[in-house]
Design an enzyme around this catalytic site. Structure first.
Site, PDB file in Angstrom:
ATOM      1  CB  THR A  21      13.968  -5.746  16.832  1.00 28.81           C
ATOM      2  OG1 THR A  21      13.607  -6.439  18.095  1.00 28.81           O
ATOM      3  CG2 THR A  21      13.548  -4.232  16.796  1.00 28.81           C
ATOM      4  NE  ARG A  63      -5.126 -13.934  19.110  1.00 30.81           N
ATOM      5  CZ  ARG A  63      -5.708 -14.608  17.509  1.00 30.81           C
ATOM      6  NH1 ARG A  63      -5.451 -15.543  17.182  1.00 30.81           N
ATOM      7  NH2 ARG A  63      -6.460 -13.805  16.996  1.00 30.81           N
ATOM      8  CG  ASN A  69      -2.211   0.559   0.796  1.00 28.32           C
ATOM      9  OD1 ASN A  69      -2.184   1.771   0.073  1.00 28.32           O
ATOM     10  ND2 ASN A  69      -3.393  -0.046   1.294  1.00 28.32           N
ATOM     11  CG  HIS A 101      24.459   3.795  10.501  1.00 26.10           C
ATOM     12  ND1 HIS A 101      24.990   4.157   9.562  1.00 26.10           N
ATOM     13  CD2 HIS A 101      23.001   3.925  10.277  1.00 26.10           C
ATOM     14  CE1 HIS A 101      24.329   4.461   8.401  1.00 26.10           C
ATOM     15  NE2 HIS A 101      23.131   4.664   8.880  1.00 26.10           N
TER      16      HIS A 101
END
Length: 224
Positions: free
Chosen positions: A187, A205, A98, A128
């Site tokens: 992450t 879940r 989108n 970095h």
């Protein structure tokens, strides 16, 4: 004088380029002329796509063919889009993104078949150095500026849905069939068939038969 044949190396290892270091996830010079040129080309194609009206489908597809050469049948983006390179991104069949997709494909980004990407999704592979002593811009011998960075690949397996404003960082794999809730920052890896959300994103879940919905039959469907 020619070197005797018995002293000639059988294999000469070619010198690695900054592109090689970049795609391998090693520290590389982002100001390398070849990489600068590749990014500039991708940015021009993104700008051209973003200026092209939606009803000019033929032109938009021609631009995407150049920007995203590794794109499966039916894969499409709404725009506007921003890719660092494009050539290091792979979209499977039926992928849809989108508005306002951002892909920083410094390392390879792989998106499986039938993945849905909501508005403002960002797939960002660059990393970095943590210490400013290694992170800050440096000065080359010719006086130009450059910096060292590195990256890690992103993989989103087939049939996933990433809702609006999701960010995926380098080194993450999202397993097949998973759903990532709006506003999440991913992450770490997410296992298959999971509903995950949050900052940082965590599994809430498993997606199960309890989530099954009865679809309407107003639209006739193909049997194939």
């Amino acid at each position: 004088m020619p070197q005797p044949s018995h002293l000639t190396p059988l294999h000469v290892t070619p010198q690695r380029t900054e592109l090689d270091y970049m795609l391998a996830g090693e520290l590389y010079n982002a100001a390398d002329p070849d990489l600068v040129s590749r990014r500039a080309r991708a940015h021009r194609l993104c700008e051209a796509f973003n200026r092209t009206p939606e009803d000019n489908a033929e032109t938009r597809q021609a631009i995407l063919d150049k920007l995203l050469p590794h794109r499966g049948e039916g894969a499409d983006v709404a725009g506007p889009i921003n890719f660092d390179y494009g050539e290091f991104t792979t979209f499977g069949r039926g992928v849809y993104a989108n508005f306002n997709l951002i892909v920083l494909d410094v390392c390879p980004v792989t998106v499986g078949d039938n993945v849905m990407l909501g508005p403002n999704v960002s797939l960002v592979t660059p990393i970095h150095p943590m210490r400013w002593q290694e992170r800050n811009v440096r000065t080359a011998a010719d006086g130009s500026g450059f910096d060292y960075e590195y990256a890690a690949p992103i993989t989103i397996e087939a049939n996933c849905w990433l809702a609006t404003n999701v960010t995926v960082t380098g080194g993450v794999t999202i397993g097949e069939g998973s759903v990532i809730g709006a506003g999440s920052v991913v992450t770490h890896d997410i296992p298959a068939n999971s509903f995950a959300a949050g900052i940082p994103c965590k599994v809430i879940r498993e997606i199960s038969e309890a989530d099954r919905m009865t679809l309407p039959t107003r639209v006739p469907e193909s049997n194939s």
